[in-house]
Structures are given as structure tokens and as C-alpha cells.
Design a protein around this motif. Structure first.
Motif, PDB file in Angstrom:
ATOM      1  N   LEU A  47      68.315  59.415 -45.131  1.00  0.00           N
ATOM      2  CA  LEU A  47      67.241  60.044 -45.896  1.00  0.00           C
ATOM      3  C   LEU A  47      66.261  58.976 -46.343  1.00  0.00           C
ATOM      4  O   LEU A  47      66.524  57.775 -46.252  1.00  0.00           O
ATOM      5  N   ASN A  48      65.105  59.454 -46.785  1.00  0.00           N
ATOM      6  CA  ASN A  48      64.033  58.569 -47.248  1.00  0.00           C
ATOM      7  C   ASN A  48      63.606  57.556 -46.196  1.00  0.00           C
ATOM      8  O   ASN A  48      63.231  56.421 -46.510  1.00  0.00           O
ATOM      9  N   ALA A  49      63.681  57.968 -44.925  1.00  0.00           N
ATOM     10  CA  ALA A  49      63.098  57.187 -43.827  1.00  0.00           C
ATOM     11  C   ALA A  49      61.661  57.663 -43.634  1.00  0.00           C
ATOM     12  O   ALA A  49      61.218  58.626 -44.255  1.00  0.00           O
ATOM     13  N   SER A  50      60.911  56.990 -42.752  1.00  0.00           N
ATOM     14  CA  SER A  50      59.564  57.458 -42.416  1.00  0.00           C
ATOM     15  C   SER A  50      59.549  57.904 -40.955  1.00  0.00           C
ATOM     16  O   SER A  50      60.192  57.292 -40.099  1.00  0.00           O
ATOM     17  N   LEU A  51      58.832  58.994 -40.690  1.00  0.00           N
ATOM     18  CA  LEU A  51      58.695  59.538 -39.346  1.00  0.00           C
ATOM     19  C   LEU A  51      57.209  59.732 -39.090  1.00  0.00           C
ATOM     20  O   LEU A  51      56.569  60.553 -39.748  1.00  0.00           O
ATOM     21  N   SER A  52      56.657  58.970 -38.154  1.00  0.00           N
ATOM     22  CA  SER A  52      55.213  58.930 -37.939  1.00  0.00           C
ATOM     23  C   SER A  52      54.863  59.317 -36.515  1.00  0.00           C
ATOM     24  O   SER A  52      55.632  59.066 -35.579  1.00  0.00           O
ATOM     25  N   VAL A  53      53.681  59.902 -36.347  1.00  0.00           N
ATOM     26  CA  VAL A  53      53.206  60.332 -35.032  1.00  0.00           C
ATOM     27  C   VAL A  53      52.440  59.191 -34.369  1.00  0.00           C
ATOM     28  O   VAL A  53      51.521  58.620 -34.955  1.00  0.00           O
ATOM     29  N   HIS A  54      52.808  58.844 -33.142  1.00  0.00           N
ATOM     30  CA  HIS A  54      52.074  57.828 -32.375  1.00  0.00           C
ATOM     31  C   HIS A  54      50.650  58.317 -32.140  1.00  0.00           C
ATOM     32  O   HIS A  54      50.444  59.484 -31.776  1.00  0.00           O
ATOM     33  N   PHE A  92      59.275  66.613 -50.938  1.00  0.00           N
ATOM     34  CA  PHE A  92      59.093  67.476 -49.776  1.00  0.00           C
ATOM     35  C   PHE A  92      58.461  66.686 -48.622  1.00  0.00           C
ATOM     36  O   PHE A  92      57.955  65.590 -48.799  1.00  0.00           O
ATOM     37  N   SER A  93      58.490  67.277 -47.445  1.00  0.00           N
ATOM     38  CA  SER A  93      57.871  66.667 -46.264  1.00  0.00           C
ATOM     39  C   SER A  93      56.462  67.214 -46.084  1.00  0.00           C
ATOM     40  O   SER A  93      56.207  68.392 -46.343  1.00  0.00           O
ATOM     41  N   VAL A  94      55.555  66.354 -45.635  1.00  0.00           N
ATOM     42  CA  VAL A  94      54.160  66.737 -45.440  1.00  0.00           C
ATOM     43  C   VAL A  94      53.705  66.290 -44.055  1.00  0.00           C
ATOM     44  O   VAL A  94      54.021  65.184 -43.625  1.00  0.00           O
ATOM     45  N   ALA A  95      53.003  67.154 -43.350  1.00  0.00           N
ATOM     46  CA  ALA A  95      52.428  66.801 -42.047  1.00  0.00           C
ATOM     47  C   ALA A  95      51.093  67.521 -41.898  1.00  0.00           C
ATOM     48  O   ALA A  95      50.867  68.574 -42.503  1.00  0.00           O
ATOM     49  N   MET A  96      50.222  66.939 -41.080  1.00  0.00           N
ATOM     50  CA  MET A  96      48.918  67.548 -40.855  1.00  0.00           C
ATOM     51  C   MET A  96      48.955  68.406 -39.601  1.00  0.00           C
ATOM     52  O   MET A  96      49.366  67.940 -38.532  1.00  0.00           O
ATOM     53  N   ALA A  97      48.546  69.659 -39.721  1.00  0.00           N
ATOM     54  CA  ALA A  97      48.475  70.553 -38.577  1.00  0.00           C
ATOM     55  C   ALA A  97      47.143  70.343 -37.854  1.00  0.00           C
ATOM     56  O   ALA A  97      46.182  69.828 -38.431  1.00  0.00           O
ATOM     57  N   PRO A  98      47.065  70.723 -36.562  1.00  0.00           N
ATOM     58  CA  PRO A  98      45.832  70.488 -35.787  1.00  0.00           C
ATOM     59  C   PRO A  98      44.595  71.177 -36.352  1.00  0.00           C
ATOM     60  O   PRO A  98      43.484  70.752 -36.088  1.00  0.00           O
ATOM     61  N   ASN A  99      44.762  72.257 -37.118  1.00  0.00           N
ATOM     62  CA  ASN A  99      43.617  73.019 -37.620  1.00  0.00           C
ATOM     63  C   ASN A  99      43.207  72.572 -39.024  1.00  0.00           C
ATOM     64  O   ASN A  99      42.714  73.372 -39.814  1.00  0.00           O
ATOM     65  N   HIS A 100      43.440  71.305 -39.365  1.00  0.00           N
ATOM     66  CA  HIS A 100      43.058  70.726 -40.649  1.00  0.00           C
ATOM     67  C   HIS A 100      43.828  71.327 -41.814  1.00  0.00           C
ATOM     68  O   HIS A 100      43.376  71.265 -42.956  1.00  0.00           O
ATOM     69  N   GLN A 101      44.980  71.914 -41.536  1.00  0.00           N
ATOM     70  CA  GLN A 101      45.825  72.407 -42.606  1.00  0.00           C
ATOM     71  C   GLN A 101      46.956  71.410 -42.863  1.00  0.00           C
ATOM     72  O   GLN A 101      47.395  70.699 -41.960  1.00  0.00           O
ATOM     73  N   THR A 102      47.413  71.382 -44.095  1.00  0.00           N
ATOM     74  CA  THR A 102      48.530  70.515 -44.458  1.00  0.00           C
ATOM     75  C   THR A 102      49.809  71.343 -44.477  1.00  0.00           C
ATOM     76  O   THR A 102      49.896  72.346 -45.192  1.00  0.00           O
ATOM     77  N   LEU A 103      50.779  70.930 -43.686  1.00  0.00           N
ATOM     78  CA  LEU A 103      52.061  71.619 -43.610  1.00  0.00           C
ATOM     79  C   LEU A 103      53.002  70.993 -44.634  1.00  0.00           C
ATOM     80  O   LEU A 103      53.133  69.772 -44.711  1.00  0.00           O
TER      81      LEU A 103
END
Length: 366
Positions: free
Chosen positions: A65-72, A299-310
Motif C-alpha cells: 500500500l501507499n505505492a505510486s502508480l503512474s501512466v507512461h 482515496f485514489s485519483v486518476a484523470m479520465a480522457p474527457n477532463h473528468q477526475t475519477l
């Protein structure tokens, strides 16, 4: 007069005792940090034995837990770094680097010489410069018994094109911390909040720093307006309009000796340059409409392609004087910055002949 003199002597004695205790605690805290620094140095000595980059196909990483997961930024890959694991008796910290190929559904362990020390609760941000870079700041290291903590204030960059780690040393940056948040904004890294904790004390932050990716320099931002109170574990995301949203998080404060009160924040703020000037920023409190998440942190946060924050999951801690219990979530929300509105996520299950898989996901209709 005699009574006043006795009161002054008693007050002076209390101040002297408190000063001695503070000095003793400070000395003990320094000793703890020195012990942890020695352990970190030992692990770095082991890491120094790596002399070349080795990529090994592997099974999925061990639990953490508390690792980072990033998109290339250029490939269909996810980059996993660091994290921690507690097996019930011992705490393990990691500085391993894994790459997940999304199309092939495969994992690869990438051993690179001179990596950052083991850590968790850091922040990692990917930028497209130079074929892709992964920037990592801060985080914490815990003793094997999980009772002592060391908070990093170092900054590292992983050059994705050459698969090399580099420590970037620059003065004026944030103090050591974990649980902070960091985003890429234009050609800068913007960092907010976090906390620092020892076995006897803690502090939460609401300061803001900017790291310039061209000059490799830190600067402290002093936004006008009323901003978030100190916190960690919040959401921080960039809006299509060029602002930065901060939502939620967690903090605690001491209400009396050895008794802390935790706060789950559910407020939202917008940080943006004032009048288009990148040297002057302003905080604005927001009040989005729609179906808002219940108060939580982590919580986890990611950016969706349509400029929404997941926005997914998180925990709601309930603290009593001698106990701590937490409710964990697996629900999904979307924040639409263009409409300043929350949507509750909806998962649809699609059943095939061979298996049941998750199909379409997205916000429910307004």
C-alpha cells in the motif's frame, strides 16, 4: 506579595521542567532519526551492488500500500514504485520499480542502479519532457516494528527513455513529509500539504511549493484568499481551465494530553494564477453540485480522457481515545471541472460465455 512570588517561582519551575522535557524529547527524536538513517544507509549499500539495468518478466508485484502508480506519457504502460507491507509482525518498505503493459497484461520488474531509498506515501508525477520523466518527492520510511518514522525531503527523477535514476538537489524545497500531493502544471510541479510524524509528535501542512522543470529550482507560493486547512491524503488535480483543485483529506490535532481528534475534510478549493500571472496565485473555495462523496481520505485519483477526475475508494476513520476503526470504500465518483459537478460512478457487469467482466463505466446521467 509573598503569594505572587511563590506563584512566579512555581511558574518558573514548571517552565524549566517543560524545557527539560522538550529537550529530552527532541534528543530522543534525533536519536530515532539517526537510527533510521543508519538503516536506510544499510539498504542503500545493498542497492549500490546493482551495476546495470535488468528487466525481468515477472508475476504481479507482492501486496503493498501507499505505492505510486503512474501512466507512461508515451506508451500503454503503468509504472509502479515503492510502497509498504505489514505482515502482522514486521513492516517492509520497497523501492522496487515495476512496469505493467496494459495491452499485453504483463508485468516487468526493472532493476536500475542507484534508485531512491525505500519509501511509501510519496508522490510521483509523470511529464513528457525528454521522452518521459517520472518525478518523485518525499514519502516516509518506517522501522521494522512500525513505530518509528523518517520523512524524506528529497527529489528524484526517473528518465524513462534511458531508464536511469537521478537525484535532483535544489535548496528551498518543502520540509520532509508524506501524504502530500503533487501535480504537473505547465512546466512546473506544484506540491501541497502532507504531514510529518514522529513517535511523540506530528504536524500537518497546507503550504504550497512550485518546482520549475526548466531551472530546477524550488519556490514557495503564497496564495491570497482563504485556502484549505492543513491536511494530508487529499485530492489534487489540474482542471482544463488551468486551475488546480484540492478536495477532502485528513488531519488531526491534540485536544488534550495524549488525546488526538481526527478530522475528515470534505471541502473543495481552487488554486489558480491571479490575473494570468504565474508569480501570483489565489485560493477560492468551491461548492460543487451533484452527488458528492461521503467524507474520507486516502482515496485514489486518476484523470479520465474527457477532463473528468475519477475518484475511487478511501477510508473513513473513527477514533476513540484508545481505539481506531476504519470503514473502507469501493465506490466510484467523477468530478467534472467544466461543470463544477460531482457524479456518482456506475459499474455495469457484462457476462460473457467464459467469464464475468466489468464493462462500461462512467458517471450516471445528471
Amino acid at each position: 506579595w509573598a503569594r505572587r512570588a511563590r506563584r512566579r517561582r512555581r511558574a518558573a519551575a514548571r517552565e524549566k521542567t517543560a524545557a527539560k522535557m522538550e529537550k529530552k524529547v527532541s534528543k530522543r527524536s534525533r536519536k530515532e532519526e539517526e537510527d533510521l538513517e543508519a538503516l536506510i544507509a544499510h539498504f542503500q549499500t545493498l542497492d549500490a551492488k546493482r551495476t546495470q539495468t535488468v528487466e525481468i518478466p515477472c508475476s504481479p508485484p507482492s501486496p503493498r500500500l501507499n505505492a505510486s502508480l503512474s501512466v507512461h506519457p508515451e506508451k500503454d504502460e503503468l509504472i509502479l514504485f515503492g510502497g509498504e507491507y505489514f505482515n502482522g509482525q514486521k513492516t517492509f518498505l520497497y523501492n522496487e520499480l515495476y512496469v505493467y503493459n496494459i495491452r499485453k497484461d504483463t508485468w516487468t520488474k526493472v532493476d536500475i542502479p542507484s534508485p531512491p531509498p525505500r519509501r511509501c506515501a510519496h508522490q510521483a508525477v509523470v511529464v513528457p519532457q525528454g521522452g518521459g520523466q517520472l518525478w518523485v518527492f518525499g514519502g516516509e520510511f518506517a522501522s521494522p516494528n512500525g513505530e518509528q518514522f523518517y520523512h524524506y525531503k528529497d527529489l528524484w527523477v526517473l528518465h524513462l527513455a534511458t531508464k536511469t535514476w537521478e537525484q535532483v538537489k535544489s535548496t528551498g524545497g518543502p520540509s520532509g513529509r508524506s501524504g502530500h500531493r503533487m501535480v504537473a502544471w505547465k512546466r512546473q510541479l506544484i506540491l501541497f500539504g502532507g504531514f510529518h510524524e514522529s513517535t511523540r509528535d506530528y504536524i500537518y501542512y497546507n503550504d504550497v511549493y512550485a518546482f520549475n522543470l526548466d531551472t530546477f529550482t524550488w519556490s514557495t507560493l503564497s496564495p491570497s484568499g482563504t485556502g484549505p486547512t492543513p491536511r494530508s491524503g487529499c485530492q489534487m488535480s489540474v482542471t482544463p481551465q488551468g486551475g488546480i483543485v484540492v478536495y477532502g483529506g485528513y488531519s488531526k490535532q491534540r485536544v488534550k494530553k495524549d488525546v488526538d481528534k481526527g478530522t475528515r475534510h470534505s471541502d473543495m478549493f481552487l488554486l489558480k494564477p491571479e490575473d494570468g500571472r504565474e508569480d501570483k496565485w489565489v485560493w477560492t473555495r468551491m461548492n460543487p453540485s451533484g452527488v458528492k462523496p461521503t467524507p474520507r481520505s486516502g482515496f485514489s485519483v486518476a484523470m479520465a480522457p474527457n477532463h473528468q477526475t475519477l475518484f475511487f475508494g478511501g477510508v473513513c476513520d473513527e477514533e476513540e481515545e484508545e481505539s481506531l476503526s476504519g470503514e473502507f470504500f469501493n465506490d466510484l465518483y467523477f468530478y467534472d471541472a467544466t461543470r463544477n459537478r460531482w457524479f456518482e460512478g456506475q459499474l455495469k457487469v457484462v457476462q460473457s460465455l467464459s467469464s464475468i467482466t466489468f464493462g462500461y463505466w462512467g458517471p450516471q446521467s445528471p
